[in-house]
Scaffold this active site. Sequence first.
Site, PDB file in Angstrom:
ATOM      1  N   TYR A 200       0.841  -1.200   0.000  1.00 21.80           N
ATOM      2  CA  TYR A 200       0.000   0.000   0.000  1.00 21.80           C
ATOM      3  C   TYR A 200       0.876   1.251   0.000  1.00 21.80           C
ATOM      4  O   TYR A 200       1.826   1.376   0.781  1.00 21.80           O
ATOM      5  CB  TYR A 200      -0.908   0.007   1.227  1.00 21.80           C
ATOM      6  CG  TYR A 200      -1.648   1.307   1.421  1.00 21.80           C
ATOM      7  CD1 TYR A 200      -2.654   1.685   0.535  1.00 21.80           C
ATOM      8  CD2 TYR A 200      -1.323   2.179   2.459  1.00 21.80           C
ATOM      9  CE1 TYR A 200      -3.326   2.890   0.690  1.00 21.80           C
ATOM     10  CE2 TYR A 200      -1.993   3.374   2.628  1.00 21.80           C
ATOM     11  CZ  TYR A 200      -2.989   3.730   1.734  1.00 21.80           C
ATOM     12  OH  TYR A 200      -3.639   4.919   1.885  1.00 21.80           O
TER      13      TYR A 200
ATOM     14  N   HIS B 215      -2.270  15.899  -2.542  1.00 26.56           N
ATOM     15  CA  HIS B 215      -3.716  15.922  -2.287  1.00 26.56           C
ATOM     16  C   HIS B 215      -4.045  16.164  -0.824  1.00 26.56           C
ATOM     17  O   HIS B 215      -5.197  16.430  -0.481  1.00 26.56           O
ATOM     18  CB  HIS B 215      -4.362  14.608  -2.764  1.00 26.56           C
ATOM     19  CG  HIS B 215      -4.208  13.455  -1.839  1.00 26.56           C
ATOM     20  ND1 HIS B 215      -3.046  12.722  -1.718  1.00 26.56           N
ATOM     21  CD2 HIS B 215      -5.090  12.885  -0.971  1.00 26.56           C
ATOM     22  CE1 HIS B 215      -3.219  11.750  -0.837  1.00 26.56           C
ATOM     23  NE2 HIS B 215      -4.447  11.831  -0.358  1.00 26.56           N
TER      24      HIS B 215
ATOM     25  N   ARG C 105     -15.167  19.656  51.670  1.00 25.31           N
ATOM     26  CA  ARG C 105     -15.296  18.347  52.316  1.00 25.31           C
ATOM     27  C   ARG C 105     -15.073  17.183  51.346  1.00 25.31           C
ATOM     28  O   ARG C 105     -14.538  16.136  51.727  1.00 25.31           O
ATOM     29  CB  ARG C 105     -16.681  18.221  52.958  1.00 25.31           C
ATOM     30  CG  ARG C 105     -16.785  17.026  53.863  1.00 25.31           C
ATOM     31  CD  ARG C 105     -18.145  16.742  54.461  1.00 25.31           C
ATOM     32  NE  ARG C 105     -19.195  17.695  54.245  1.00 25.31           N
ATOM     33  CZ  ARG C 105     -20.482  17.358  54.183  1.00 25.31           C
ATOM     34  NH1 ARG C 105     -20.835  16.082  54.272  1.00 25.31           N
ATOM     35  NH2 ARG C 105     -21.411  18.271  54.010  1.00 25.31           N
TER      36      ARG C 105
ATOM     37  N   ASN D  91     -14.157   9.292   2.981  1.00 27.87           N
ATOM     38  CA  ASN D  91     -13.205   8.617   2.101  1.00 27.87           C
ATOM     39  C   ASN D  91     -13.858   7.448   1.361  1.00 27.87           C
ATOM     40  O   ASN D  91     -13.347   6.335   1.343  1.00 27.87           O
ATOM     41  CB  ASN D  91     -11.993   8.159   2.926  1.00 27.87           C
ATOM     42  CG  ASN D  91     -10.776   7.847   2.100  1.00 27.87           C
ATOM     43  OD1 ASN D  91     -10.197   6.767   2.262  1.00 27.87           O
ATOM     44  ND2 ASN D  91     -10.368   8.731   1.230  1.00 27.87           N
TER      45      ASN D  91
ATOM     46  N   ASN E 195     -14.236   4.049   2.873  1.00 27.29           N
ATOM     47  CA  ASN E 195     -13.024   3.339   3.288  1.00 27.29           C
ATOM     48  C   ASN E 195     -12.802   3.600   4.773  1.00 27.29           C
ATOM     49  O   ASN E 195     -12.544   2.675   5.552  1.00 27.29           O
ATOM     50  CB  ASN E 195     -11.839   3.831   2.454  1.00 27.29           C
ATOM     51  CG  ASN E 195     -10.508   3.327   2.957  1.00 27.29           C
ATOM     52  OD1 ASN E 195     -10.334   2.126   3.141  1.00 27.29           O
ATOM     53  ND2 ASN E 195      -9.560   4.235   3.168  1.00 27.29           N
ATOM     54  N   GLN E 196     -12.917   4.856   5.176  1.00 25.17           N
ATOM     55  CA  GLN E 196     -12.878   5.215   6.587  1.00 25.17           C
ATOM     56  C   GLN E 196     -14.332   5.364   7.061  1.00 25.17           C
ATOM     57  O   GLN E 196     -14.845   6.471   7.211  1.00 25.17           O
ATOM     58  CB  GLN E 196     -12.097   6.520   6.789  1.00 25.17           C
ATOM     59  CG  GLN E 196     -10.645   6.427   6.371  1.00 25.17           C
ATOM     60  CD  GLN E 196      -9.872   7.707   6.633  1.00 25.17           C
ATOM     61  OE1 GLN E 196     -10.173   8.470   7.561  1.00 25.17           O
ATOM     62  NE2 GLN E 196      -8.857   7.954   5.819  1.00 25.17           N
TER      63      GLN E 196
END
Length: 492
Positions: free
Chosen positions: A53, A81, A277, A405, A408-409
């Site tokens: 990748y 990008h 307290r 995305n 994808n995400q």
Amino acid sequence: MTIEVDLAAPLRIADLRAAREPITVLAGPEVRERLTAGRAFLAKVLGDDRAVYGATTGFGALVGYAGRADQRDQADNTLAHLGAGHGPDLDPELARATLLVRAHSLARGASGVSPHVVDALAAALGTTFAPAMPRLGSVGASGDLIPLGAAAQALRGRGNAYVHGERLPAAEALDRAGLTPLPLDGRDALALVNGTSLTTAATALALDRIRTSHRVIQALSCVLADLLGCDPQFLDESLLIAYGHPGANAVGARMRSLLDGVTPSGSRPLQEPYSIRCTPQLLGAAEDALRYADGVVAADLASVSDNPLFFPGADKVVHGGNFFGQPAAFAADVLTMVLGQLGNLAERQLDLLVDPVRNGGLPPMLAAGPGQQHGLQGVQLASTALIAEIRRDAMPASLQSLPTNLHNQDVIPLGTQSALRALDQSRLLGLITGSLALGLRQAVHVGARTPTAPASARLIDALADAIAPIDPDRPLESDVRRAAEIVESHVS
């Protein structure tokens, strides 16, 4: 003296603090061996025509398409990008801490990155160079892509950067700092951006500031109890052991030591307001939560945050999600809850201190001449505004997942938002504690008793030595900041 940070050793929050100034970053033989082995393995994998990748593919949702054949062009393909960030620049000190976190992750050797990339990060940290990184753009899911993309571009001489605090075109900044533009191929470029180093750095620095404020509020709570003449039985060891929470026991022990030697006035009510307290229970719960954040930050600082990872010994390239910033997202949201309640406690203690019905008969607003003077009135108003600001922004960012995305995400942690918010709000918390400290200093001037515990007396003396009484009225913004600095240095 320049601080040294060894990339072969565990990274500490103190190292991130030190990185605000030039530091010496050491990449010794152990690091060099790991980087060389990882890089050689990447070359072997690519020579075997294995899919990697970002080296042989497009990015994100476009992974199914071939990337550019020339690896230098692939670096441009990665970074161009990502030039889509918005908002103000991040603080240069945070940007430099981010570079250090990224260098430490890459130095583990599992990213297949060129050794000269780590060398370039180390060289930049040895100067005052800081990339100009946009605040807005990361969702913390595939790393802090857009802000880290800006950092990578700045190291290449593109975009903008800071040197000695001055914002310049990056090429000019590199030249002034004595640095050369960083050459990158596709894997190097992706390795620089594909991690949560900004999220980690911001969470770590927020934790550091909130821990300081936590100690400050313990000390100021003790001074308040001493000045009012409270009975310290709310800190009784048997009481807190029965409560059963480790944080409360730890906080109670420290507060008992701070109040060692205190003499109750005998004129207070049997039971104090909860803002006195219940301090060991509230601050103890904060301690337990901060210990959770300690663990997350320690793990993140030791983490390899990237995708894919390369394991030469096992002949494996593993594609996965080690760039997903969910741990820091949860931890930073917890930090926001903690600092919100710490700020609320300090603001309520200031309210108690300026109220003549509850402060043991001191003048309203601690004014030296009520009506003719107004003492802490403006400071209390500002403290109310500060805690309202913290509360307004307290919705957990880690709950706000949105698909992006091309799905994808499809789940995202938004840890960057959590971390940056916690860091911002930690600064507001310091202003609230500074306001309370200024109120305690003024209380002594307008008739509160002399502290009876030596630790309380030392803190009041330090404040009184540096800050004049509010008599007559004057603008107090700088005094609040000065009081915050004094008490923070006192407890560090």
